[in-house]
Design a protein around this motif. Structure first.
Motif, PDB file in Angstrom:
ATOM      1  N   THR A 254     -15.089 -15.439 -43.327  1.00 21.20           N
ATOM      2  CA  THR A 254     -14.280 -16.076 -42.552  1.00 21.20           C
ATOM      3  C   THR A 254     -14.846 -16.806 -41.417  1.00 21.20           C
ATOM      4  OG1 THR A 254     -13.136 -13.789 -42.614  1.00 21.20           O
ATOM      5  CG2 THR A 254     -12.469 -15.140 -40.641  1.00 21.20           C
ATOM      6  N   ALA A 255     -14.216 -17.913 -40.923  1.00 27.04           N
ATOM      7  CA  ALA A 255     -14.852 -18.947 -40.174  1.00 27.04           C
ATOM      8  C   ALA A 255     -13.891 -18.794 -38.771  1.00 27.04           C
ATOM      9  CB  ALA A 255     -15.223 -20.294 -40.757  1.00 27.04           C
ATOM     10  N   VAL A 256     -14.507 -18.685 -37.623  1.00 25.00           N
ATOM     11  CA  VAL A 256     -13.819 -18.701 -36.579  1.00 25.00           C
ATOM     12  C   VAL A 256     -14.312 -19.661 -35.695  1.00 25.00           C
ATOM     13  CG1 VAL A 256     -13.446 -17.403 -34.193  1.00 25.00           C
ATOM     14  CG2 VAL A 256     -13.170 -16.195 -36.415  1.00 25.00           C
ATOM     15  N   SER A 257     -13.460 -20.540 -35.024  1.00 27.35           N
ATOM     16  CA  SER A 257     -13.903 -21.550 -33.847  1.00 27.35           C
ATOM     17  C   SER A 257     -13.257 -21.102 -32.661  1.00 27.35           C
ATOM     18  CB  SER A 257     -13.224 -22.786 -34.267  1.00 27.35           C
ATOM     19  OG  SER A 257     -13.217 -23.615 -33.129  1.00 27.35           O
TER      20      SER A 257
ATOM     21  N   SER B  25     -14.851 -17.452 -24.844  1.00 31.01           N
ATOM     22  CA  SER B  25     -15.438 -15.995 -25.329  1.00 31.01           C
ATOM     23  C   SER B  25     -14.435 -15.311 -26.314  1.00 31.01           C
ATOM     24  CB  SER B  25     -16.070 -15.278 -24.400  1.00 31.01           C
ATOM     25  OG  SER B  25     -14.786 -14.513 -23.698  1.00 31.01           O
ATOM     26  N   THR B  26     -15.031 -14.536 -27.279  1.00 29.89           N
ATOM     27  CA  THR B  26     -14.056 -13.830 -28.119  1.00 29.89           C
ATOM     28  C   THR B  26     -14.768 -12.675 -28.422  1.00 29.89           C
ATOM     29  OG1 THR B  26     -12.674 -14.168 -29.994  1.00 29.89           O
ATOM     30  CG2 THR B  26     -14.994 -14.875 -30.147  1.00 29.89           C
ATOM     31  N   SER B  27     -14.204 -11.690 -28.877  1.00 28.58           N
ATOM     32  CA  SER B  27     -15.064 -10.396 -29.360  1.00 28.58           C
ATOM     33  C   SER B  27     -15.171 -10.419 -30.910  1.00 28.58           C
ATOM     34  CB  SER B  27     -14.029  -9.191 -29.002  1.00 28.58           C
ATOM     35  OG  SER B  27     -12.783  -9.314 -29.694  1.00 28.58           O
ATOM     36  N   SER B  28     -16.316  -9.615 -31.157  1.00 29.30           N
ATOM     37  CA  SER B  28     -16.586  -9.577 -32.685  1.00 29.30           C
ATOM     38  C   SER B  28     -17.303  -8.274 -32.834  1.00 29.30           C
ATOM     39  CB  SER B  28     -17.322 -10.468 -33.031  1.00 29.30           C
ATOM     40  OG  SER B  28     -18.725 -10.324 -32.817  1.00 29.30           O
ATOM     41  N   PRO B  29     -17.166  -7.485 -33.936  1.00 32.84           N
ATOM     42  CA  PRO B  29     -17.833  -6.332 -34.200  1.00 32.84           C
ATOM     43  C   PRO B  29     -19.302  -6.232 -33.826  1.00 32.84           C
ATOM     44  CG  PRO B  29     -16.425  -7.060 -36.294  1.00 32.84           C
ATOM     45  CD  PRO B  29     -16.462  -8.129 -35.250  1.00 32.84           C
ATOM     46  N   CYS B  30     -19.842  -7.457 -33.729  1.00 34.37           N
ATOM     47  CA  CYS B  30     -21.285  -7.651 -33.296  1.00 34.37           C
ATOM     48  C   CYS B  30     -21.487  -7.854 -32.007  1.00 34.37           C
ATOM     49  CB  CYS B  30     -22.162  -8.765 -34.123  1.00 34.37           C
ATOM     50  SG  CYS B  30     -21.888  -8.501 -35.872  1.00 34.37           S
ATOM     51  N   GLY B  31     -20.315  -7.749 -30.912  1.00 35.50           N
ATOM     52  CA  GLY B  31     -20.482  -7.877 -29.667  1.00 35.50           C
ATOM     53  C   GLY B  31     -19.784  -8.961 -29.205  1.00 35.50           C
TER      54      GLY B  31
ATOM     55  N   TYR C  25     -23.710 -15.309 -37.165  1.00 33.46           N
ATOM     56  CA  TYR C  25     -22.799 -14.584 -38.283  1.00 33.46           C
ATOM     57  C   TYR C  25     -22.961 -13.088 -38.092  1.00 33.46           C
ATOM     58  CZ  TYR C  25     -21.933 -12.707 -42.953  1.00 33.46           C
ATOM     59  OH  TYR C  25     -21.580 -12.085 -44.033  1.00 33.46           O
ATOM     60  N   CYS C  26     -21.793 -12.499 -38.129  1.00 34.15           N
ATOM     61  CA  CYS C  26     -21.561 -10.840 -37.799  1.00 34.15           C
ATOM     62  C   CYS C  26     -21.255 -10.414 -39.305  1.00 34.15           C
ATOM     63  CB  CYS C  26     -20.419 -10.665 -37.005  1.00 34.15           C
ATOM     64  SG  CYS C  26     -20.359  -9.138 -36.879  1.00 34.15           S
ATOM     65  N   PRO C  27     -22.229  -9.587 -40.122  1.00 34.78           N
ATOM     66  CA  PRO C  27     -22.318  -9.249 -41.320  1.00 34.78           C
ATOM     67  C   PRO C  27     -21.104  -8.027 -41.513  1.00 34.78           C
ATOM     68  CG  PRO C  27     -24.440  -8.941 -40.394  1.00 34.78           C
ATOM     69  CD  PRO C  27     -23.659  -9.387 -39.411  1.00 34.78           C
ATOM     70  N   SER C  28     -20.692  -7.367 -40.363  1.00 29.95           N
ATOM     71  CA  SER C  28     -19.667  -6.284 -40.200  1.00 29.95           C
ATOM     72  C   SER C  28     -18.370  -6.872 -40.813  1.00 29.95           C
ATOM     73  CB  SER C  28     -19.516  -5.549 -39.024  1.00 29.95           C
ATOM     74  OG  SER C  28     -20.786  -5.334 -38.427  1.00 29.95           O
ATOM     75  N   ASP C  29     -18.123  -8.108 -40.467  1.00 28.95           N
ATOM     76  CA  ASP C  29     -16.856  -8.628 -40.696  1.00 28.95           C
ATOM     77  C   ASP C  29     -17.116  -9.862 -41.439  1.00 28.95           C
ATOM     78  OD1 ASP C  29     -17.653 -10.219 -38.567  1.00 28.95           O
ATOM     79  OD2 ASP C  29     -15.718 -10.206 -37.678  1.00 28.95           O
ATOM     80  N   GLN C  30     -18.019  -9.957 -42.000  1.00 24.50           N
ATOM     81  CA  GLN C  30     -18.539 -11.372 -42.915  1.00 24.50           C
ATOM     82  C   GLN C  30     -17.957 -12.814 -42.142  1.00 24.50           C
ATOM     83  OE1 GLN C  30     -17.821 -10.151 -46.903  1.00 24.50           O
ATOM     84  NE2 GLN C  30     -19.887  -9.595 -46.882  1.00 24.50           N
ATOM     85  N   THR C  31     -18.267 -12.646 -40.968  1.00 18.61           N
ATOM     86  CA  THR C  31     -17.531 -13.880 -40.321  1.00 18.61           C
ATOM     87  C   THR C  31     -18.578 -14.938 -39.570  1.00 18.61           C
ATOM     88  OG1 THR C  31     -15.506 -12.834 -39.896  1.00 18.61           O
ATOM     89  CG2 THR C  31     -15.924 -14.457 -38.437  1.00 18.61           C
ATOM     90  N   VAL C  32     -18.426 -16.059 -39.470  1.00 21.63           N
ATOM     91  CA  VAL C  32     -19.178 -16.978 -38.664  1.00 21.63           C
ATOM     92  C   VAL C  32     -18.514 -17.558 -37.350  1.00 21.63           C
ATOM     93  CG1 VAL C  32     -20.033 -19.282 -38.706  1.00 21.63           C
ATOM     94  CG2 VAL C  32     -20.164 -17.796 -40.774  1.00 21.63           C
ATOM     95  N   TYR C  33     -19.069 -17.154 -36.324  1.00 20.15           N
ATOM     96  CA  TYR C  33     -18.281 -17.565 -35.074  1.00 20.15           C
ATOM     97  C   TYR C  33     -19.214 -18.884 -34.436  1.00 20.15           C
ATOM     98  CZ  TYR C  33     -16.432 -13.159 -35.206  1.00 20.15           C
ATOM     99  OH  TYR C  33     -15.602 -11.797 -35.526  1.00 20.15           O
TER     100      TYR C  33
ATOM    101  N   VAL D  52     -24.663 -15.698 -47.235  1.00 23.35           N
ATOM    102  CA  VAL D  52     -25.381 -16.030 -48.590  1.00 23.35           C
ATOM    103  C   VAL D  52     -26.387 -14.687 -48.804  1.00 23.35           C
ATOM    104  CG1 VAL D  52     -26.755 -17.291 -50.195  1.00 23.35           C
ATOM    105  CG2 VAL D  52     -24.727 -18.377 -49.109  1.00 23.35           C
ATOM    106  N   GLN D  53     -27.056 -14.631 -47.738  1.00 24.19           N
ATOM    107  CA  GLN D  53     -28.296 -13.433 -47.705  1.00 24.19           C
ATOM    108  C   GLN D  53     -27.449 -12.160 -47.673  1.00 24.19           C
ATOM    109  OE1 GLN D  53     -30.095 -14.861 -43.970  1.00 24.19           O
ATOM    110  NE2 GLN D  53     -31.988 -15.226 -45.118  1.00 24.19           N
ATOM    111  N   ASP D  54     -26.400 -12.147 -46.909  1.00 26.84           N
ATOM    112  CA  ASP D  54     -25.576 -10.827 -46.842  1.00 26.84           C
ATOM    113  C   ASP D  54     -25.170 -10.466 -48.305  1.00 26.84           C
ATOM    114  OD1 ASP D  54     -24.595  -8.589 -45.659  1.00 26.84           O
ATOM    115  OD2 ASP D  54     -22.473  -9.567 -45.258  1.00 26.84           O
ATOM    116  N   LEU D  55     -24.509 -11.537 -49.002  1.00 25.89           N
ATOM    117  CA  LEU D  55     -24.227 -11.450 -50.330  1.00 25.89           C
ATOM    118  C   LEU D  55     -25.340 -10.887 -51.289  1.00 25.89           C
ATOM    119  CD1 LEU D  55     -21.425 -14.195 -50.759  1.00 25.89           C
ATOM    120  CD2 LEU D  55     -20.933 -11.863 -50.278  1.00 25.89           C
TER     121      LEU D  55
END
Ligand SMILES: [Zn+2]
Length: 301
Positions: A117-120, A124-130, A140-148, A182-185
């Motif tokens: 997932t890619a977020v722009s 500020s915005t919240s993520s599972p990584c803080g 990149y937050c691995p918990s929700d596999q999202t690029v912020y 990719v490293q996560d995968l």
């Protein structure tokens, strides 16, 4: 009609390539949208209560932020748009990365690529990584596999870190974060001891490998096709490569520390020195091989 801005830089994205503007989720200024959404939701509830209907077209209640974001999204339709706005360049870069890794990752590692997932966001915005803020920079937050990513960081690259700020410098930042995906995968994020800071330790090695994966994409991007069979990027110029290397070097730990404190402390490094980041990107760009990048995790730096 959109007014064509007086952009005179290198046209790195093929202007005819087709973009999916919805590939990147947009989150407006955190608090603004939350408040706006709250009022909107309240109005919906009130309307429903008053009229006895349960549905209402939410678009009639959009606040200014949301309609502004919708406008921004709808303009990211082609590579030409990506050459003119940082927001659209983010969309185009993510799509190009998706195409590249969809082909390359299974071919080289046997691991299937699933799109992150890619977020722009702005503010500020919240993520599972803080909480993500413009100050924390892209991640990149691995918990929700999202690029912020806050595209405002592209300006910081130039103003704060002294990067050249060219298009490929910005694309490199996105490619680095998708490199973490990719490293996560491939399971590398779990195994690399990524929390261990200091020169030569796990965190630095993980980050340098992500730079290398970004270099792989830069090499392949000019031959990667969009859904309609058009290449995303035009062949890279020496200036493009210099831009990307400039960005990689500008966010080296040594240079950031030097700028912030006047001292360099390798024991607290998390990403590696400017020279290491430059070399890692170059390794990926020249080899185009995942295995070469993965060697950074174990070999002498
Ligand atoms: Zn990183």
């Amino acid at each position: 009609m959109r007014v064509t801005p007086s952009y005179r830089g290198p046209m790195t994205f093929n202007s005819g390539s087709q973009l999916d503007p919805d590939r990147v989720q947009r989150r407006g200024p955190g608090k603004g949208v939350a408040v706006g959404g709250g009022i909107g939701a309240l109005l919906v509830a009130l309307f429903a209560a008053l009229t006895g209907t349960g549905t209402l077209d939410l678009s009639s209640l959009t606040d200014q932020d949301q309609s502004a974001n919708a406008q921004a999204a709808s303009t990211c339709l082609t590579g030409a748009d990506a050459n003119q706005s940082a927001e659209c360049r983010y969309v185009a870069t993510v799509e190009s990365l998706d195409s590249y890794w969809t082909q390359t990752l299974p071919a080289q590692t046997g691991v299937r690529y699933t799109e992150p997932t890619a977020v722009s966001f702005s503010g500020s915005t919240s993520s599972p990584c803080g909480t993500a803020s413009s100050a924390t920079g892209p991640f990149y937050c691995p918990s929700d596999q999202t690029v912020y990513l806050d595209v405002g960081f592209f300006d910081q690259l130039t103003s704060q870190y002294g990067s050249s700020g060219g298009p490929l410098a910005q694309e490199y930042v996105v490619a680095h974060e998708v490199g973490h995906h990719v490293q996560d995968l491939t399971g590398v994020l779990d195994r690399s001891g990524g929390q261990q800071v200091g020169a030569g330790e796990g965190s630095v090695r993980t980050e340098l490998m992500a730079d290398c994966l970004g270099g792989m994409w830069a090499r392949g991007a000019a031959t990667t096709l969009d859904a309609s069979g058009t290449t995303f990027l035009e062949p890279l110029t020496e200036q493009d490569i210099a831009d990307a290397l400039s960005a990689a070097a500008s966010v080296g730990d040594d240079r950031i520390q030097q700028a912030a404190t006047g001292q360099v402390d390798p024991d607290s490094w998390t990403h590696g020195s400017s020279a290491q980041r430059d070399a890692a990107f170059r390794l990926g760009y020249q080899s185009g091989q995942y295995d070469q990048c993965a060697r950074i995790l174990t070999e002498r730096l």
